[in-house]
Design a protein around this motif. Structure first.
Motif, short mmCIF file in Angstrom:
data_model
loop_
_atom_site.label_atom_id
_atom_site.label_comp_id
_atom_site.label_asym_id
_atom_site.label_seq_id
_atom_site.Cartn_x
_atom_site.Cartn_y
_atom_site.Cartn_z
N ASP A 86 0.88 -1.17 0.00
CA ASP A 86 0.00 0.00 0.00
C ASP A 86 0.92 1.22 0.00
OD1 ASP A 86 -1.71 2.10 0.54
OD2 ASP A 86 -2.62 1.19 2.33
N VAL A 87 1.02 1.89 -1.14
CA VAL A 87 2.06 2.92 -1.28
C VAL A 87 1.66 4.27 -0.70
CG1 VAL A 87 2.98 1.78 -3.33
CG2 VAL A 87 1.36 3.67 -3.61
N HIS A 88 0.42 4.38 -0.16
CA HIS A 88 0.02 5.66 0.43
C HIS A 88 -1.18 5.44 1.35
CE1 HIS A 88 -0.16 10.19 0.21
NE2 HIS A 88 -1.31 9.90 0.80
N CYS A 89 -0.97 5.67 2.65
CA CYS A 89 -2.07 5.57 3.61
C CYS A 89 -1.76 6.45 4.81
CB CYS A 89 -2.30 4.12 4.04
SG CYS A 89 -0.88 3.31 4.81
N HIS A 90 -2.75 6.61 5.68
CA HIS A 90 -2.63 7.48 6.86
C HIS A 90 -3.07 6.73 8.11
CE1 HIS A 90 -2.13 11.08 4.26
NE2 HIS A 90 -2.99 10.45 3.47
N PRO A 91 -2.43 5.63 8.45
CA PRO A 91 -2.97 4.73 9.49
C PRO A 91 -2.94 5.29 10.89
CG PRO A 91 -0.78 4.03 8.83
CD PRO A 91 -1.17 5.11 7.87
N THR A 92 -2.09 6.29 11.17
CA THR A 92 -2.01 6.81 12.53
C THR A 92 -2.90 8.03 12.75
OG1 THR A 92 -0.07 8.15 11.96
CG2 THR A 92 0.33 5.94 12.84
N ASP A 93 -3.76 8.35 11.78
CA ASP A 93 -4.66 9.49 11.94
C ASP A 93 -5.47 9.41 13.23
OD1 ASP A 93 -3.97 10.89 9.73
OD2 ASP A 93 -5.89 10.74 8.71
N ALA A 94 -5.93 8.22 13.53
CA ALA A 94 -6.81 8.05 14.69
C ALA A 94 -6.05 7.82 15.99
CB ALA A 94 -7.77 6.90 14.44
N GLY A 95 -4.73 7.83 15.94
CA GLY A 95 -3.94 7.61 17.15
C GLY A 95 -3.06 6.39 17.04
N ASN A 145 0.07 -7.00 13.64
CA ASN A 145 0.45 -8.39 13.42
C ASN A 145 -0.46 -9.09 12.43
OD1 ASN A 145 2.68 -8.35 15.15
ND2 ASN A 145 1.43 -8.84 16.95
N ASN A 146 -1.68 -8.56 12.27
CA ASN A 146 -2.62 -9.13 11.30
C ASN A 146 -2.65 -8.36 9.99
OD1 ASN A 146 -3.72 -11.31 12.84
ND2 ASN A 146 -4.77 -9.80 14.12
N LEU A 147 -1.73 -7.41 9.84
CA LEU A 147 -1.74 -6.58 8.63
C LEU A 147 -1.25 -7.35 7.41
CD1 LEU A 147 -2.22 -3.63 7.65
CD2 LEU A 147 0.20 -3.22 8.05
N HIS A 148 -0.11 -7.99 7.53
CA HIS A 148 0.50 -8.84 6.50
C HIS A 148 1.09 -8.05 5.32
CE1 HIS A 148 -0.97 -12.02 8.88
NE2 HIS A 148 -2.21 -12.02 8.43
N ILE A 149 0.41 -7.01 4.83
CA ILE A 149 0.95 -6.24 3.71
C ILE A 149 1.98 -5.24 4.21
CG2 ILE A 149 -1.25 -6.47 2.48
CD1 ILE A 149 -1.72 -3.46 2.99
N LYS A 150 2.70 -4.61 3.29
CA LYS A 150 3.61 -3.51 3.61
C LYS A 150 2.88 -2.20 3.33
CE LYS A 150 7.85 -4.08 2.30
NZ LYS A 150 8.62 -4.22 3.55
N ILE A 151 3.05 -1.21 4.21
CA ILE A 151 2.36 0.07 4.03
C ILE A 151 3.35 1.23 4.06
CG2 ILE A 151 0.18 -0.76 4.99
CD1 ILE A 151 0.90 0.69 7.62
N CYS A 152 3.06 2.25 3.26
CA CYS A 152 3.78 3.52 3.30
C CYS A 152 2.92 4.48 4.12
CB CYS A 152 4.03 4.05 1.90
SG CYS A 152 5.06 2.99 0.88
N ALA A 153 3.29 4.70 5.36
CA ALA A 153 2.47 5.44 6.32
C ALA A 153 2.84 6.92 6.30
CB ALA A 153 2.63 4.87 7.72
#
Length: 366
Positions: A18-27, A35-43
């Motif tokens: 996932d080359v673009h996401c904002h996962p820490t927006d909510a804290g 641990n259940n994500l499995h994919i790689k993310i660009c945070a």
């Protein structure tokens, strides 16, 4: 993702980025979620207070998280008005008046400016902000710069950000020349540190084309050493094909949450060079990043006629048997590595096309 959609097994997801996401927006995010994500993310860091959360997430999960620092609260074009090109910055009112209120402004504009001014923060110097981001990039050797860019449609709100909707918007948009000065300084930092970029471009197609031409001329081979992702790309097909033809280091990523609002994404997927496509969620929830990225992979596979992997075979496969995950994984590796080749002579004849006028942009979110 619909209720009927089933995610593939872990051995497939481990090859998805996932080359673009904002996962820490909510804290903060729990270990169970990661641990259940499995994919790689660009945070992407979303605001100044979020930088440390992104940094901590990448430190805790270095195999799954590529941190991206701007931060958006300062470096995203929606907040470029908070940055002064002078060090030290001028007084607050002088700074914002120079951006938003020409000397011949109508009385109505003056009233609107006076209503907006109390909400606006003290400006920060560009030098200070660049050093802040430099420190974060140096602390994370794989970190990207992002998201940064240009936006000629975003109006500044009368309520401080973040505030619950609906937010009343002022008529003021940060002047494009101010945006460009800040963005070019960011690009120079990315070139210096050899860091890839996630770029936002809204209502700025011709300006983006002209900018890329200047960066190529200014930085030369050092510009090709880094990669630029046009995130949730809303460019017209003509604009994208110009970038693709003239720059070997520019990639295109799409998200269901943004790009499915218009059929333009179908044209982009169908006509983009196979080796420039990437996928993203642009989502602000780590729990949803996997499913949202998978939905755009499903869309890409359907439009391009590529298989959608439901299992994974290690080892070499003939390229004609590759599915969408394997193809985009190859593209991500090219993007991450940088050091792109020069244009081939047969393509260089098309350089003159980059200054043609193209239709206006679609909308894009953060």
């Amino acid at each position: 993702m619909s209720e009927q959609t089933v995610l593939p097994p872990k051995e497939v997801l481990e090859h998805v980025v996932d080359v673009h996401c904002h996962p820490t927006d909510a804290g903060d995010i729990s270990d169970d979620v990661m641990n259940n994500l499995h994919i790689k993310i660009c945070a992407m860091a979303t605001h100044s207070n979020d930088q440390q959360r992104v940094s901590d997430l990448a430190t805790r999960f270095p195999d799954n998280v590529i941190p991206c620092f701007g931060p958006v609260k300062i470096f995203h074009p929606w907040w470029y008005h908070e940055i002064s090109l002078f060090n030290p910055p001028p007084p607050k009112e002088d700074h914002y008046r120079s951006l938003f209120l020409p000397k011949d402004a109508a009385p109505k504009k003056q009233e609107e400016f006076e209503a907006l001014l109390p909400v606006l923060p003290e400006p920060r110097s560009l030098d200070e902000v660049l050093e802040l981001v430099r420190s974060k990039l140096l602390a994370h050797p794989t970190a990207m710069l992002g998201e940064v860019g240009l936006d000629r449609s975003f109006r500044i709100g009368y309520q401080p950000y973040p505030s619950p909707p609906p937010r009343k918007l002022s008529p003021f948009i940060t002047p494009i020349q101010h945006q460009l000065a800040i963005l070019e300084a960011q690009f120079a930092l990315a070139v210096e540190l050899k860091r890839n970029i996630s770029m936002h471009s809204v209502a700025s197609q011709q300006i983006t084309l002209d900018l890329m031409a200047r960066m190529k001329e200014k930085h030369g081979a050092a510009w090709r050493a880094i990669s630029i992702d046009m995130h949730s790309c809303g460019l017209s097909l003509e604009s994208w094909k110009s970038l693709e033809a003239n720059y070997t280091n520019v990639f295109l990523s799409l998200s269901t949450v943004i790009n499915s609002r218009s059929d333009n994404h179908i044209l982009l997927i169908r006509n983009c060079a196979e080796d420039r496509l990437l996928a993203e969620s642009d989502y602000n929830s780590a729990e949803k990043c996997t499913s949202q990225t998978w939905t755009i992979l499903e869309t890409i596979a359907q439009i391009r006629g590529w298989p959608l992997e439901t299992s994974w075979e290690d080892g070499e496969l003939p390229e004609e048997e590759w599915g969408v995950v394997r193809r985009l994984e190859r593209n991500w590796k090219r993007f991450a590595e940088g050091n792109h080749p020069e244009l081939q002579p047969r393509k260089s004849r098309r350089l003159r096309k980059q200054h043609e006028h193209y239709p206006s942009d679609e909308s894009e979110a953060e």
